[in-house]
Write a protein that holds these residues in place. Structure first.
Motif, PDB file in Angstrom:
ATOM      1  N   GLU A 102       8.115   7.391 -10.482  1.00 36.08           N
ATOM      2  CA  GLU A 102       6.970   8.280 -10.264  1.00 36.08           C
ATOM      3  C   GLU A 102       7.400   9.458  -9.382  1.00 36.08           C
ATOM      4  OE1 GLU A 102       2.407   8.288  -8.449  1.00 36.08           O
ATOM      5  OE2 GLU A 102       3.476   6.385  -8.719  1.00 36.08           O
ATOM      6  N   LYS A 110       2.413  11.742   2.837  1.00 36.62           N
ATOM      7  CA  LYS A 110       2.127  10.597   3.700  1.00 36.62           C
ATOM      8  C   LYS A 110       3.438  10.095   4.322  1.00 36.62           C
ATOM      9  CE  LYS A 110      -2.192  10.992   2.721  1.00 36.62           C
ATOM     10  NZ  LYS A 110      -3.070  11.689   3.695  1.00 36.62           N
ATOM     11  N   CYS A 122       6.916   8.236   4.577  1.00 41.34           N
ATOM     12  CA  CYS A 122       8.030   7.862   3.692  1.00 41.34           C
ATOM     13  C   CYS A 122       9.221   7.410   4.537  1.00 41.34           C
ATOM     14  CB  CYS A 122       8.448   9.054   2.828  1.00 41.34           C
ATOM     15  SG  CYS A 122       7.108   9.816   1.898  1.00 41.34           S
ATOM     16  N   LEU A 155       7.114  12.175  -6.769  1.00 39.12           N
ATOM     17  CA  LEU A 155       6.294  12.308  -5.574  1.00 39.12           C
ATOM     18  C   LEU A 155       6.980  13.235  -4.560  1.00 39.12           C
ATOM     19  CD1 LEU A 155       5.473   8.516  -5.150  1.00 39.12           C
ATOM     20  CD2 LEU A 155       3.810  10.288  -5.774  1.00 39.12           C
ATOM     21  N   GLY A 163       4.905   7.327   0.352  1.00 37.02           N
ATOM     22  CA  GLY A 163       3.448   7.409   0.402  1.00 37.02           C
ATOM     23  C   GLY A 163       2.728   6.258   1.046  1.00 37.02           C
ATOM     24  N   ASP A 179       0.791  -1.227   0.000  1.00 37.04           N
ATOM     25  CA  ASP A 179       0.000   0.000   0.000  1.00 37.04           C
ATOM     26  C   ASP A 179       0.827   1.283   0.000  1.00 37.04           C
ATOM     27  OD1 ASP A 179       0.956  -0.234   2.537  1.00 37.04           O
ATOM     28  OD2 ASP A 179      -0.983  -0.053   3.556  1.00 37.04           O
ATOM     29  N   SER A 180       2.017   1.220  -0.588  1.00 38.23           N
ATOM     30  CA  SER A 180       2.808   2.429  -0.809  1.00 38.23           C
ATOM     31  C   SER A 180       2.569   2.932  -2.230  1.00 38.23           C
ATOM     32  CB  SER A 180       4.296   2.151  -0.619  1.00 38.23           C
ATOM     33  OG  SER A 180       4.749   1.253  -1.617  1.00 38.23           O
ATOM     34  N   LYS A 181       2.903   4.174  -2.475  1.00 38.25           N
ATOM     35  CA  LYS A 181       2.794   4.706  -3.834  1.00 38.25           C
ATOM     36  C   LYS A 181       3.957   4.238  -4.698  1.00 38.25           C
ATOM     37  CE  LYS A 181       0.109   8.819  -2.651  1.00 38.25           C
ATOM     38  NZ  LYS A 181       0.081  10.302  -2.639  1.00 38.25           N
ATOM     39  N   SER A 182       5.130   4.144  -4.112  1.00 35.46           N
ATOM     40  CA  SER A 182       6.299   3.636  -4.839  1.00 35.46           C
ATOM     41  C   SER A 182       7.298   3.073  -3.842  1.00 35.46           C
ATOM     42  CB  SER A 182       6.951   4.732  -5.690  1.00 35.46           C
ATOM     43  OG  SER A 182       7.563   5.709  -4.869  1.00 35.46           O
ATOM     44  N   ASN A 187       6.858   1.342  -9.222  1.00 29.46           N
ATOM     45  CA  ASN A 187       6.651   2.751  -9.629  1.00 29.46           C
ATOM     46  C   ASN A 187       7.867   3.625  -9.285  1.00 29.46           C
ATOM     47  OD1 ASN A 187       4.017   1.935 -10.286  1.00 29.46           O
ATOM     48  ND2 ASN A 187       3.211   2.563  -8.300  1.00 29.46           N
TER      49      ASN A 187
END
Length: 387
Positions: free
Chosen positions: A56, A236, A238, A58, A256, A34-37, A53
């Motif tokens: 990406e 969020k 990191c 961020l 994230g 559930d992290s963005k990258s 990702n």
């Protein structure tokens, strides 16, 4: 019978390929669900062990301070500043919000104390004070940060401040952050700061300040000794973490995550995965001399080419190492002046003749331009010798 077997075999192959794909996706989700990258690399070779990702763009929050700390360590190593220098806090630095050590305008601390505040509690006020001390202004230091990122080949990073506080067009990526961390870890003394779980500033005063590391894995995961957490409502949770086990150092980055618990759990899974599946085969220690390079018109005729970092080959656990070899490629000649740390060659690590990794070989000392008198004596010596 053959007609019956053919569809069965085809279905089996399709099912096997599908299963492998599903397994790979499950494995990926298992490490960073559930992290963005996210990214996981082995530090010495830079090999990517896991990615999600990674390019990406961020907001990095306080992971920004990895670059801030890198420039501080480079300024120390170059002799521009020292750990014992007194750093004065400006009104601008003291006005920083968020994480801080509550510096007052005009208050002085040593570089060592400021660095401790940045590394352990992510102090925004100390980051700006150090930026002004090194570059004269925060703006000047931000320019240095962006130039250093470009020099590292990090084209998906742009800094707008030294702290990571929310600002438009201030961004980085998981890949770029891992590369910055890799570069920072060349300065081994930074670990003396990032591994500290708790300590004090202003210890012998009535303003004694307790430091507790924002990176809880330093205390709760054996081998973790850095590097930097980050949090803003936009970014969020990191974390860029590094750990060493059995001679192998890895770097894990998460952007994230929804909670600090999730962030730490994902990094823990990545670290567990790397140490259970991989090992490093040591080849050369940092600073190992592997040849000499001629210096044209220098005060010295040649310079030693040494390893910039420790050199190792990344292998799967249990894998044989007898097919691992190395190849040294040195520049034929370089022109003075030469600075200590300039690249003068490359070390290639191969397995079964196939390239595994490349590492820079650097000059072990400065070489100034030769004076006219030195050049004259050399020319005269060559002339007399030829006769």
């Amino acid at each position: 019978m053959k007609k019956l077997l053919s569809p069965v075999i085809s279905l089996f192959i399709i099912f096997s390929l599908f299963s492998q794909t599903v397994f790979a996706e499950e494995k990926q989700a298992e490490l960073s669900d559930d992290s963005k990258s996210a990214i996981l690399i082995e530090k010495d070779t830079g090999t990517i062990l896991y990615e999600k990702n990674v390019h990406e763009k961020l907001p990095p929050a306080s992971m920004t301070k990895i670059m801030t700390m890198l420039l501080i360590m480079e300024a120390i190593e170059s002799g521009q500043i020292s750990m014992d220098d007194q750093v004065r806090t400006s009104e601008h630095a003291a006005s920083m919000g968020g994480s801080q050590i509550f510096l007052e305008p005009g208050e002085e601390m040593t570089v060592k104390e400021m660095l401790m505040g940045i590394a352990v509690v992510s102090a925004n006020d100390a980051s700006v004070a150090m930026a002004e001390h090194i570059a004269g202004s925060e703006e000047g230091f931000i320019d240095m940060m962006n130039k250093r990122a470009k020099k590292l080949g990090l084209n998906d990073t742009q800094f707008k401040n030294t702290t990571g506080l929310p600002e438009k067009d201030h961004y980085s990526t998981a890949y770029d952050m891992a590369m910055m961390a890799k570069e920072l870890l060349h300065h081994e003394k930074i670990i003396d700061f990032t591994k500290v779980y708790e300590g004090y500033l202003r210890e012998n005063t009535d303003k004694k300040f307790w430091l507790v590391n924002t990176n809880k894995l330093v205390k709760f995961y054996p081998g973790v000794d850095g590097l930097k957490t980050g949090f803003t409502s936009e970014a969020k949770y990191c974390l860029t973490a590094t750990a060493m086990k059995d001679g192998m150092r890895v770097i894990a980055v998460v952007f994230g995550a929804p909670t600090s618990k999730s962030r730490n759990a994902q990094v823990t899974k990545m670290l567990d995965y790397s140490f259970s599946q991989y090992a490093t085969h040591a080849i050369h220690k940092k600073g190992k001399a592997l040849g000499k390079v001629k210096v044209s018109k220098g005060s010295k005729k040649e310079v030693q080419a040494v390893t910039k970092d420790s050199i190792a080959a990344l292998i799967k656990k249990g894998e044989k190492t007898d097919q691992i070899t190395t190849e040294v490629k040195l520049d034929k000649s370089i022109s003075a002046p030469v600075k200590k740390g300039d690249q003068v060659g490359t070390l290639i690590v191969l397995k079964d003749g196939k390239e595994l990794s490349k590492s820079p070989l650097i000059a072990d000392a400065d070489v100034k331009r030769a004076s006219w008198w030195q050049l004259y004596k050399r020319a005269f010596g060559m002339f007399t010798h030829s006769n």
